[in-house]
Write an enzyme that holds these catalytic residues in place. Sequence first.
Site, PDB file in Angstrom:
ATOM      1  N   GLU A 177      14.819 -20.475 -72.758  1.00  9.05           N
ATOM      2  CA  GLU A 177      15.484 -19.094 -72.388  1.00  9.05           C
ATOM      3  C   GLU A 177      14.733 -18.564 -74.121  1.00  9.05           C
ATOM      4  O   GLU A 177      15.091 -18.632 -75.347  1.00  9.05           O
ATOM      5  CB  GLU A 177      16.282 -19.144 -72.901  1.00  9.05           C
ATOM      6  N   LYS A 219      13.623 -19.421 -68.225  1.00  8.17           N
ATOM      7  CA  LYS A 219      14.594 -17.425 -67.954  1.00  8.17           C
ATOM      8  C   LYS A 219      14.197 -16.489 -69.726  1.00  8.17           C
ATOM      9  O   LYS A 219      14.324 -16.681 -70.656  1.00  8.17           O
ATOM     10  CB  LYS A 219      16.070 -18.245 -69.199  1.00  8.17           C
TER      11      LYS A 219
HETATM   12  P1  13P Z   1      22.955 -11.701 -70.627  1.00  9.84           P
HETATM   13  O1  13P Z   1      22.652 -11.381 -69.744  1.00  9.84           O
HETATM   14  O2  13P Z   1      24.296 -11.241 -70.643  1.00  9.84           O
HETATM   15  O3  13P Z   1      21.449 -11.125 -71.362  1.00  9.84           O
HETATM   16  O4  13P Z   1      22.942 -13.743 -70.936  1.00  9.84           O
HETATM   17  C1  13P Z   1      22.096 -14.359 -70.157  1.00  9.84           C
HETATM   18  C2  13P Z   1      22.569 -15.536 -71.265  1.00  9.84           C
HETATM   19  O5  13P Z   1      23.018 -16.558 -70.970  1.00  9.84           O
HETATM   20  C3  13P Z   1      21.900 -15.178 -73.090  1.00  9.84           C
HETATM   21  O6  13P Z   1      21.275 -16.432 -73.128  1.00  9.84           O
END
Ligand code: 13P
Length: 337
Positions: A177, A219
């Site tokens: 991510e 992600k």
């Molecule tokens: P949000 O969808 O609230 O951005 O959170 C997702 C997430 O796991 C952020 O690390």
Amino acid sequence: MDEANLASIARSLIADGRGILAADESTGTITKRFDGIGVESTEENRRSYRELLFTTPGLGEFVSGAILYDETIRQAATDGTPIPALLAKQDIHPGIKVDTGAKPLAGSAEETVTEGLDGLRERVAEYHGLGARFAKWRAVIKIGDRIPTPYCIEANAHALARYARLCQDGGLVPIVEPEVLMDGDHDIDRCDAVTTETLHVVFAALHRQGVSLEGMLLKPNMVISGKDCSRQADVDEVAERTVRCLRRTVPAAVPGIVFLSGGQSEQVATAHLNAMNAKFGGQPWALSFSYGRALQDGALKSWKGSADNTQAAQTSLATRAKLNSAAAKGAYTGEAA
Ligand code: 13P
């Protein structure tokens, strides 16, 4: 590394239009969310809130995985069922956040690097023993006057790749991510350029460190206007530019891309995902969701810390999960405002 097993878990996380529930808020973050609804952030309140989420009837039809925080993966439901087993009963893979947060990056006043590599091999083994089958690590890239610097992107990409490789060696599918924040008044062009550069650097680092692309998920943020930008790109533009950016940067071997919501409202996050799948379907990877706030906002507001509101809160979560799963198939038809 058992590549076949990792690839099979990764594929199951994005099969049939299902997506991921991010419920891995650190104690600090969940405390902020609870403050918003006037609920004290005690360990018991956090446990009962997460139990409420994970026992939502039918959730497993739309949600394939739930990301947990270290505290939660060690907790149990009221009847004594460990949380990972509770999820498995709904056919939901337990996942675990393994980073320890974004910390100031030495030598750069405004930027951060995500930490958590020390002892990670051992923690991965422990989490696998507790039932986790996938993991998450979030790098944070901020847009500003002279940032992000190449140094910040490199440092975060290197850490993401080290995390991903350690997870795969220990049998966990890593969710990689790199979040380019939507905070700021920058326009969508700037978000596009920074996201493109970040993803190129991240995939180069993953390649150098021998990460199996088939056994991971990406992600990312969507390509979107900064929150305070005077021109807000509409749903179709966000969908088109996000898909174009991903086509230019994400290898076809990656089975799925699961977006974060990043501060978008529940309805907007669903509409964006739907537009991508409805108008630009047939991409090499599945496009689905791994939302935190955009799945939980309504549930939190309905719950307000009272067991009397359990059903209303679960209905809200089930509704969002169902709509996002429809969006992952390009079949969301909107909802009453
Ligand atoms: P949000 O969808 O609230 O951005 O959170 C997702 C997430 O796991 C952020 O690390």
